[in-house]
Design an enzyme around this catalytic site. Structure first.
Site, short mmCIF file in Angstrom:
data_model
loop_
_atom_site.label_atom_id
_atom_site.label_comp_id
_atom_site.label_asym_id
_atom_site.label_seq_id
_atom_site.Cartn_x
_atom_site.Cartn_y
_atom_site.Cartn_z
N HIS A 1 0.88 -1.17 0.00
CA HIS A 1 0.00 0.00 0.00
C HIS A 1 0.91 1.21 0.00
O HIS A 1 1.61 1.47 1.00
CB HIS A 1 -0.92 0.01 1.22
CG HIS A 1 -1.75 1.27 1.29
ND1 HIS A 1 -2.54 1.68 0.24
CD2 HIS A 1 -1.88 2.23 2.24
CE1 HIS A 1 -3.13 2.83 0.56
NE2 HIS A 1 -2.74 3.18 1.77
N ASP B 1 1.53 4.85 0.14
CA ASP B 1 1.25 6.25 0.43
C ASP B 1 2.41 7.06 -0.14
O ASP B 1 3.54 6.98 0.34
CB ASP B 1 1.14 6.48 1.93
CG ASP B 1 0.01 5.66 2.55
OD1 ASP B 1 -1.14 5.88 2.16
OD2 ASP B 1 0.30 4.80 3.40
N ASP C 1 -7.89 2.12 1.55
CA ASP C 1 -7.70 2.91 2.77
C ASP C 1 -8.39 4.26 2.68
O ASP C 1 -8.01 5.19 3.38
CB ASP C 1 -6.21 3.09 3.03
CG ASP C 1 -5.92 3.50 4.47
OD1 ASP C 1 -6.79 3.31 5.33
OD2 ASP C 1 -4.81 4.02 4.73
N HIS D 1 -5.07 10.17 -0.06
CA HIS D 1 -5.79 10.41 1.19
C HIS D 1 -4.90 11.00 2.28
O HIS D 1 -5.40 11.80 3.09
CB HIS D 1 -6.48 9.13 1.68
CG HIS D 1 -5.59 7.95 1.78
ND1 HIS D 1 -5.44 7.06 0.74
CD2 HIS D 1 -4.81 7.49 2.77
CE1 HIS D 1 -4.60 6.10 1.10
NE2 HIS D 1 -4.20 6.34 2.33
#
Length: 854
Positions: A13, A15, A125, A350
């Site tokens: 994931h 980010d 997420d 996000h």
């Protein structure tokens, strides 16, 4: 034969920026893909790596390693690497509906440079999921959604008397949008790291796999189980294939396969039946209230405002007016427009747009916002100026300046426009008169005489041309058709200015505003007689939380302005508007913090515009403005992504979060059957309906915190938001319900002020006023006008935000030869009848409609 098939999906994931700045995270990204590509080459049993459902990590990697492009393409072609479909993993609630669509469009465009995009609605997420996401995904041909937040996990033990949904949801379900669109939902109830590192040691692997399997079976409805082998920023487990082999040697009731989402979802779909159905948005309604990290809505509010400015420029000005200019023979620079979108969407992950990263991240975001805004302003200016040149304006007076006023929304508007007009530098000007296309004067007032100013022009051919000019700003009441324009002339006169004069009351034909000694307001709708009292109470309190969540200390301090600290200025009125400025103090911890707000009431307007300025010197606090409604109702309505969402005021009994803040786009409303109150905003996405017995609307203006939060200790001094901030919002009282009033139209108009272009050397042929595209009724929301991606035609998108079907009439000033219904990918679906350059459609409740006009 094994009872269960366990799909091990290797992934990360990613980010892009979070607790470290982008370039530090990218260093690890480069290492990750270097190692991954080597692993794919050397381990024939390594079948697949899921690249997080977004293409931007691949772009970031190839910017450093461009020579690895063919390896990426080969891995994708061999099915070893999934690509896209999103450009970035965005926050759905803090980006507009159109931004969510552009995110998918851009992602698909970029993915196809390397291979075929995966057909996956991947939302691992997102801090909650918007109501219309199933309809958006279906609009791109995607029939599934994989997500990790927003709903509660299935509970075997439950209270039979609980409300529906309180028991929770299994891993496999149907997610239904308000229009009825459905996708297969995969709820990662054990998160996207439930099998982050599978041990290879023979004495550990069996126990580990059985533990993860049993945890998965608690929520599974099928025999295919999902093992997510990875987590935040983790590289692929290098010995995962050995771990799978050793697990299979010891398991007797299951088999592990190194899998991918395409095969996993196909297997689930083949076996699933009689699944639970979840309808609408996912806001953790039946949880303890902490899981969607709701107060990211107000962290670093200045970047929410910047995002609003950029989205508004692109959606309401750049795309539609560039498209209109193109239809008139001008240009539509698709490359630059997509570049502006791309820069903006790099701020939409996000952890970025949510304001929950380290300070270095948000400083870099500021630069991206500035780049996007600067380019978008230039493109918008070029487009409206080109269109203005095509309009025929009667030259009524030799010394008059010709201007064109533009309205980008499908609502007819009579309201204030502000024009900056240039005259010869030596022009004798005592006053200005603004005339409409028929030569009739309209109410106007000079706002500012800048005198002799220096400026320059950049001609298309030749060198830059500096010059001096006499420049003034003038406000006037303009009448502008829906999605159209109107022409005016500004004439210098020698008549003395009347200017703004003191008056006794802040009122117009529609509203009367009483200003109390402490700065609060009583507002009465003069036509219906409805009134609201004690509105606009400023409230400041302590916040010991972080960038994710507001938390009040055990001994909170909640303060509002005192009458003794409040100075109400004179009410000044001119021919266009009245205004009053109020100065006050907020004394949190005994320290005074100055706040100034100006109330602006246009002639004939049904809304009161508030512009508030605060010089923030307080730390670890939250500043809100409160609007008690005293309405007895169980739900509020908020503008959302292709929707107006109804949300309950009082959460369910299991809600533990003391607050219940929620997202909004343009407005929030609370109404009963007799009256209601709408609060519109410009870039203020957090509201709460207080459970105080008054159904008070609370709008968050500022939240200042000292730390990032989550898993570590990351100080964020910039998140204290010290300095001067300006906020704009509008108070709109109305009779009856929101749907039966025009309050939502007022809110949409407030969100997008009129724009004015000065015309030089006009010789156009367009009529002096008109609609370029007109969608009626105005309760339907026009969300997009743009040039089609691969065809010479217009794309027009609109939606019905309410629960009643609407009969749409879509017309255009440009001849329509053919018309089609399209999906969100702009692929033609069905032909539509067109008569006299008009098409008529029945629009079901909550439906998004995309038309192509050829």
């Amino acid at each position: 034969m094994p009872r269960y098939t366990i799909h091990v999906i290797s992934h990360t994931h990613w980010d892009r920026e979070w607790y470290m700045p982008f370039e530090k995270h990218r260093r690890r990204l480069v290492m990750l893909f270097d190692t991954l590509l080597e692993l794919m080459e050397n381990d024939p049993d390594f079948k697949h790596f899921h690249a997080d459902g977004q293409i931007i990590p691949i772009e970031d990697y190839l910017e450093i390693r461009p020579h690895r492009r063919e390896q990426i393409r080969r891995a994708a072609a061999e099915g070893k690497l999934s690509l896209g479909p999103w450009y970035v993993l965005q926050d759905e609630f803090l980006t507009s509906g159109e931004a969510n669509v552009r995110n998918m469009m851009l992602g698909l465009q970029l993915v196809r440079q390397y291979g075929e995009p995966i057909s996956l609605g991947y939302l691992p997420d997102s801090f909650g999921n918007i109501s219309q996401m199933p309809q958006i995904l279906r609009g791109f041909g995607i029939d599934n959604a994989v997500f990790g937040r927003g709903i509660n996990r299935w509970q075997e033990q439950h209270d039979p008397g609980d409300e529906p949904g309180a028991r929770g949801y299994k891993s496999e379900l149907i997610w239904r949008a308000p229009d009825g669109s459905e996708v297969l939902g995969i709820f990662m109830a054990n998160w996207y790291s439930n099998a982050m590192t599978i041990p290879t040691e023979p004495d550990q692997v069996l126990e580990y796999v059985q533990g993860v399997r049993d945890a998965s079976l608690r929520y599974a409805t099928v025999s295919h189980l999902l093992f997510m082998n990875g987590c935040d920023h983790t590289p692929s487990q290098p010995d995962v294939t050995a771990a799978i082999q050793r697990a299979n040697e010891q398991l007797d009731d299951a088999i592990l396969i190194h899998s991918n989402f395409t095969d996993y979802i196909a297997a689930v779909r083949a076996e699933a039946n009689d699944l639970q159905v979840y309808e609408g948005e996912m806001r953790s309604e039946h949880t303890d209230g902490w899981g969607t990290l709701t107060n990211v809505l107000s962290s670093r509010i200045y970047q929410k405002q910047a995002n609003w400015r950029c989205q508004t420029l692109l959606e309401k000005w750049v795309e539609p007016f560039s498209a209109f200019a193109w239809k008139m023979g001008g240009s539509y620079d698709s490359d630059l427009i997509w570049y502006a979108w791309k820069v903006l969407m790099q701020n939409h992950p996000h952890d970025s747009i949510c304001g929950c990263s380290c300070d270095e991240v948000h400083r870099e975001m500021d630069i991206r916002f500035e780049k996007c805004q600067s380019l978008s302003e230039q493109l918008a200016s070029e487009a409206v100026t080109y269109i203005a040149q095509q309009v025929s304006i009667r030259d009524l007076f030799d010394r008059a300046v010709q201007i064109v006023v533009f309205n980008p929304i499908n609502v007819e508007r009579r309201e204030m426009a502000i024009a900056t007009v240039d005259f010869p530098e030596d022009a004798p000007i005592a006053n200005l008169s603004v005339l409409n296309a028929d030569g009739e004067p309209v109410p106007s007032s000079i706002l500012e005489d800048m005198g002799r100013v220096w400026d320059y022009e950049l001609p298309e051919v030749g060198f830059r041309v500096p010059y001096h000019t006499r420049r003034l700003r003038v406000a006037f009441l303009a009448d502008v058709p829906p999605t159209g324009y109107a022409t005016y002339q500004v004439l210098p006169t020698q008549e003395p200015q009347s200017g703004s004069q003191p008056v006794d009351a802040l009122e117009n034909e529609c509203l009367r505003v009483e200003i109390l000694d402490d700065g609060r307001l009583n507002i009465m709708d003069r036509q219906s007689g409805i009134s609201f009292k004690g509105l606009h109470q400023l409230q400041d309190d302590l916040d010991v939380g972080d960038e994710y969540n507001y938390r009040a200390p055990e001994r909170n301090e909640i303060i509002s302005p005192y009458a003794s600290d409040t100075m109400v200025g004179p009410i000044l009125s001119n021919d266009v508007f009245s205004q009053c400025t109020i100065e006050t103090q907020l004394r949190l911890r005994g320290e005074p913090m100055p706040v100034t707000y100006t109330l602006i009431l246009m002639k004939g307007s049904r809304r009161l515009h508030v512009r508030l300025e605060v010089y923030n010197t307080h730390t670890n606090h939250r500043l809100r403005v409160l609007f008690p409604t005293d309405l007895q109702t169980e739900a509020a309505s908020a503008d959302g992504q292709f929707d107006v969402v109804r949300r309950r005021v009082i959460p369910w009994k299991g809600w533990k979060n003391p607050s219940n803040c929620q997202p909004q786009q343009m407005f929030v409303d609370i109404s009963d059957n007799e009256k209601g109150l709408t609060i519109a905003n410009r870039g203020l996405p957090e509201y709460e309906i207080l459970r105080d017995g008054h159904n008070t609307i609370a709008i968050t203006l500022l939240r200042a915190v000292h730390q990032l939060g989550d898993w570590g200790v990351f100080p964020t001094p910039d998140a204290q938001c010290q300095g001067t901030y300006t906020f704009e919002y509008a108070i709109i009282p109305h009779a009856r319900t929101l749907e039966m009033s025009e309050a939502d139209l007022q809110a949409r108009a407030f969100n997008v002020p009129l724009s004015v272009a000065q015309v030089k050397g006009n010789d156009g042929t367009l009529p002096p006023h008109g609609s370029l595209v007109n969608l009626q009724p105005s309760k339907l929301v026009l969300s997009c006008v743009k040039k089609a991606e691969d065809r010479d035609s217009l794309i027009v998108r609109f939606y019905n935000p309410y629960a009643e079907a609407q009969d749409a009439v879509l017309s255009s000033q440009f001849p329509i030869q053919r018309a089609y219904l399209c999906n969100l990918a702009e692929e033609r679906q069905d032909a539509v009848d067109c008569v006299d350059d008009r098409i008529m459609l029945r629009v079901p409740p909550k439906k998004i409609v995309t038309c192509e006009l050829v």
